[in-house]
Design an enzyme around this catalytic site. Structure first.
Site, PDB file in Angstrom:
ATOM      1  CB  CYS A  53      -0.899   0.037   1.242  1.00 25.01           C
ATOM      2  SG  CYS A  53      -1.932  -1.430   1.462  1.00 25.01           S
ATOM      3  NE  ARG A  94      -4.459   1.887   2.350  1.00 20.60           N
ATOM      4  CZ  ARG A  94      -4.403   1.344   3.575  1.00 20.60           C
ATOM      5  NH1 ARG A  94      -5.338   1.598   4.461  1.00 20.60           N
ATOM      6  NH2 ARG A  94      -3.426   0.498   3.885  1.00 20.60           N
TER       7      ARG A  94
END
Length: 325
Positions: free
Chosen positions: A2, A16
C-alpha cells in the site's frame, strides 16, 4: 502492499491506496461520537470523536483500514510483514490490539501532538479479533491537518515513533531505511538536467523528462516510496476543492498497481483495490475503486454525529462513463 500520503494544498488531504489480491468487503463507515468502542484490555470509549474511513464491519465492530476524525487527525495501517512484532500484555503499559489501534487514537486525539502522548506508554498486544480474523502485520502513518506526520512501527525493539518529514509511507523496510534510501535519488528533478558529465560538449537528447530518467517505477515498496515522495513534492496547488482533490488522486495514481503486474501466487495478482482521501478540515471522504475511476464522496453530516449506530456506505464499484453523444 500500500501507499499512504498527507498532501497539503489549501486544506490537507489524507488517505491511501489499498493494494491487495483480494477484497474484504470494505465500505465507507462513519462512527458517530456515541458508538461504544470496546477494547480488549483498555477501558471502553463510550463518547469520542467521530471517525470516517474505510472499514470492514464485523460483528458490529468497524475494523478500520484507514480514516480520520472530525478534528482533522488521520491514520492508516499498511502492510509491514517481516519487521513487525506484537507483544504479550504488559501490566505497566496501555495494551491495545492492532485491530483497535486506529479507533483508540482517532477517538481521543485531536492532532499528532496528542497522539504522541498516547503512544508514549503504548504496547501493541498480540490478540486476534477472532478465530477467523487474525492480526495483520502493520505499521501506521498518522498525520493531522497542519501537515505534521509520524510513523509508528512495532518491531523486536519495541514501539518506535518516527517523524515523517516527507508525508509518505509504503511498506518494508523500516522507515529510517526508506528515508536513507532517498539520498540515492537527490538529483531527480522535473527540470532538464545540467550536463555535468562533459560540460564543454553539447549533448543531444531524444526525449523530454530527462530529469526523472532514473526515477524508480517498480511495484515494490521501496520504488513506490521514492516515486511518491518525488510526485507529491512537485504536485501543483489548486485554487479550489475540486482542483486539489483531483491533484491528490493523481498523486496516489502515480503509484497505483494495475492487475497482472504484481504476481503474489500462481494466477493471483495484487492490485490497487481502492484509493481514498479525506479533507481533514471538512471531513469529506473521497474514494475511487479499481473498477470505478469516478471520484465518489461521503460528506460528514453534523446532525448524525451524536447517534450510537454506525453509518455505512457501500462502495460504488460499477464503472461510470460519461457518454457525450
Amino acid at each position: 502492499m500500500c501507499t499512504s500520503i498527507i498532501y497539503t494544498a489549501g486544506d490537507s488531504y489524507f488517505g491511501r491506496n489499498l493494494d491487495l489480491e483480494i477484497s474484504f468487503g470494505q465500505e465507507v463507515v462513519v462512527t458517530p461520537r456515541n458508538y461504544p468502542f470496546s477494547f480488549r484490555k483498555m477501558p471502553s470509549l463510550d463518547h469520542h470523536y467521530a471517525i470516517t474511513g474505510m472499514a470492514l464491519v464485523e460483528d458490529g465492530y468497524p475494523l478500520y483500514f484507514d480514516g480520520a476524525n472530525e478534528e482533522g487527525l488521520g491514520m492508516a495501517g499498511l502492510s509491514f510483514d517481516g519487521p513487525c512484532r506484537y507483544f504479550p500484555e504488559d501490566p505497566a503499559k496501555d495494551n491495545v490490539t492492532p485491530f483497535e489501534f486506529i479507533p483508540y487514537i482517532l477517538g481521543q486525539c485531536k492532532n499528532v501532538t496528542e497522539a504522541r502522548k498516547l503512544l508514549s506508554n503504548l504496547n501493541l498486544v498480540k490478540i486476534d479479533f477472532s478465530a477467523k480474523l487474525h492480526l495483520s502485520p502493520l505499521h501506521w502513518l498518522i498525520a493531522d491537518k497542519s501537515g505534521e506526520a509520524i510513523v509508528v512501527e512495532s518491531t523486536a525493539e519495541g514501539l518506535n515513533v518516527y517523524d515523517n518529514p516527507v508525508g509518505v509511507l509504503t511498506n518494508n523496510p523500516e522507515f529510517p531505511k526508506q528515508l536513507l534510501n532517498l539520498s540515492n535519488y537527490q538529483s531527480i528533478s522535473p527540470a532538464y538536467p545540467e550536463n555535468t558529465l562533459i560540460p564543454e560538449v553539447k549533448l543531444s537528447t531524444y526525449s523530454r523528462g530527462f530529469g526523472s530518467r532514473f526515477l524508480p517505477g517498480g511495484m515494490d515498496s521501496e520504488s513506490r516510496f521514492v516515486k511518491e515522495v518525488f510526485t507529491k513534492a512537485h504536485a501543483p496547488k489548486g485554487k479550489s476543492e475540486i482542483e486539489n482533490i483531483t491533484d491528490y488522486f493523481h498523486n496516489l495514481h502515480a503509484v497505483e498497481q494495475q492487475k497482472g503486474l504484481d504476481q503474489v501466487a500462481p494466477g493471483q495478482f495484487e492490485y490497487t483495490i481502492y484509493s481514498d482521501g479525506i479533507n481533514l478540515t471538512t471531513g469529506t471522504f473521497y474514494y475511487s475503486t479499481y473498477d470505478n475511476n469516478q471520484i465518489n464522496a461521503v460528506k460528514l453530516e453534523e446532525d448524525k454525529l451524536d447517534q450510537t449506530e454506525l453509518l455505512q456506505y457501500p462502495l460504488q464499484s460499477k464503472q461510470t462513463i460519461n457518454f457525450q453523444n
